[in-house]
Design an enzyme around this catalytic site. Structure first.
Site, PDB file in Angstrom:
ATOM      1  N   TYR A  10     -43.178 106.241  13.017  1.00 35.23           N
ATOM      2  CA  TYR A  10     -43.777 105.217  12.153  1.00 35.23           C
ATOM      3  C   TYR A  10     -45.236 105.570  11.883  1.00 35.23           C
ATOM      4  CZ  TYR A  10     -39.583 102.462  12.275  1.00 35.23           C
ATOM      5  OH  TYR A  10     -38.294 102.047  12.092  1.00 35.23           O
ATOM      6  N   LYS A  38     -32.593 112.530  20.640  1.00 40.11           N
ATOM      7  CA  LYS A  38     -32.149 113.650  19.819  1.00 40.11           C
ATOM      8  C   LYS A  38     -32.804 114.933  20.345  1.00 40.11           C
ATOM      9  CE  LYS A  38     -29.855 115.139  16.130  1.00 40.11           C
ATOM     10  NZ  LYS A  38     -28.376 115.118  16.055  1.00 40.11           N
ATOM     11  N   ASP A  67     -34.929 100.962  15.937  1.00 37.96           N
ATOM     12  CA  ASP A  67     -34.909 100.113  14.747  1.00 37.96           C
ATOM     13  C   ASP A  67     -33.549 100.207  14.056  1.00 37.96           C
ATOM     14  OD1 ASP A  67     -35.689  98.471  12.698  1.00 37.96           O
ATOM     15  OD2 ASP A  67     -37.164  99.835  11.857  1.00 37.96           O
ATOM     16  N   ASP A 122     -30.354  97.272  14.201  1.00 35.36           N
ATOM     17  CA  ASP A 122     -29.825  96.678  12.972  1.00 35.36           C
ATOM     18  C   ASP A 122     -28.320  96.916  12.862  1.00 35.36           C
ATOM     19  OD1 ASP A 122     -32.351  95.853  12.345  1.00 35.36           O
ATOM     20  OD2 ASP A 122     -32.559  97.044  10.528  1.00 35.36           O
TER      21      ASP A 122
END
Length: 350
Positions: free
Chosen positions: A127, A180, A237, A241
């Site tokens: 971000y 990852k 995030d 969701d």
């Protein structure tokens, strides 16, 4: 302090305040509730979308309720268009975003039940609007090239890991670290190093590790295999969701941003400008987030009245959702935003 925000924010924060005042009266909490404007309203009236005066007040409050914000409509930060969600997480050091996801009867598309919590690092990662001390982590050296810096630190990774393990101790004692590291070897490698180090402090909690691709698939195929998920900012995030939608709706998930001394309740969904003013927004996410805030404050301060009030809100919301005739329109029910909150208040006294 309550910050209504933009779009449907004022509508659903009004609903949350109605329920909060009802539970305040029931449990004699003597809450001091202050309301302050942010977002497009303050930008039009005083300049920045997050006034410095509001930020100063927030540093001395016991908890924050933040409504959705339309930050995609804001001007650049240099012109006063601060994203309140991002700024408050960083400025108030709210390093962990805690998002429970639980499937409900006749609302979920899952074949197996889901009852998990995603603990997401909240202040860095991919971000770019919040991961640099000064300037942005995203830049264009020429018109045809764009770069974005991912920031992962040992301190932030360890803090979010510890929050996840503490939470797991109160549940079924299992943490899954999602990463990852097979591709982003250094940054996710550092994240995993810190998670493993923190895990040594919790020998009673199992640690599992899973690549993010596999985790996204497993949330669909075997959601009951998860208990507490800890991960970096962007992965958390996206996965939260996904999990909320699979369990029923993004509008049904609570969310709490947690720091050492302060927490902020925040709906998982956005400001939904397409339905502003129609009175049909579902306030469930913010109601459950508000309950999480009361529970966090009650546990931290050893205040049984606050934790009981939190449990009452959650029970009243669940009772209201359980009946198809007392759901909002997004769940194929007949109720408006106001009617739903009124039904929750009635359920508080049943």
């Amino acid at each position: 302090m309550v910050l209504p925000g933009d779009g449907i924010g004022p509508e659903i924060t009004t609903a949350a305040l109605e329920v909060l005042r009802a539970v305040d009266s029931k449990h004699e909490l003597a809450l001091n509730i202050e309301i302050a404007d942010i977002g497009l309203k303050t930008f039009a009236e005083v300049g920045p979308t997050l006034p410095e005066s509001v930020l100063t007040q927030l540093r001395y409050t016991s908890g924050v309720i933040l409504g959705p914000v339309s930050h995609h409509e804001y001007p650049p930060k240099a012109e006063g268009g601060y994203n309140p969600s991002a700024e408050l997480r960083v400025q108030l050091d709210l390093f962990a975003n805690v998002r429970p996801c639980r499937s409900r009867f006749d609302m979920s598309i899952l074949r197996a039940p889901m009852d998990l919590v995603i603990v997401r690092e909240n202040t860095e990662g991919f971000y770019s609007d919040r991961n640099m001390y000064a300037g942005s982590g995203e830049f264009m050296p020429d018109r045809d090239s764009a770069f974005s810096i991912r920031k992962v630190t040992a301190r932030a990774s360890a803090r979010v890991a510890r929050a996840a393990f503490e939470l797991a101790r109160d549940r079924r004692k299992k943490v899954t670290a999602v990463h990852k590291a097979n591709v982003v070897k250094l940054s996710d490698g550092l994240f995993l190093r810190e998670v493993r180090r923190v895990a040594e402090e919790y020998p009673d909690v199992e640690l599992h590790e899973l690549i993010v691709d596999a985790a996204a698939a497993a949330l669909i195929r075997r959601p009951d295999s998860f208990e507490v998920i800890v991960t970096t900012n962007m992965f958390g995030d996206i996965l939260s969701d996904e999990a909320s939608e699979l369990s029923g709706s993004l509008g049904l998930g609570g969310s709490l941003n947690v720091g050492d001394d302060l927490a902020m309740a925040q709906a998982q969904h956005g400001s939904a400008p397409d339905i502003v003013g129609r009175g049909i927004a579902n306030p469930t996410s913010l109601l459950l987030s508000t309950a999480m805030l009361l529970d966090w404050r009650g546990r931290r301060d050893d205040n049984a009245s606050l934790t009981a009030a939190a449990a009452d809100i959650e029970s009243a919301v669940e009772a209201t959702l359980a009946d198809p005739s007392t759901r909002t329109g997004d769940l194929d029910g007949p109720l408006s935003t106001r009617e739903f909150s009124e039904q929750v208040v009635r359920a508080l006294h049943d």
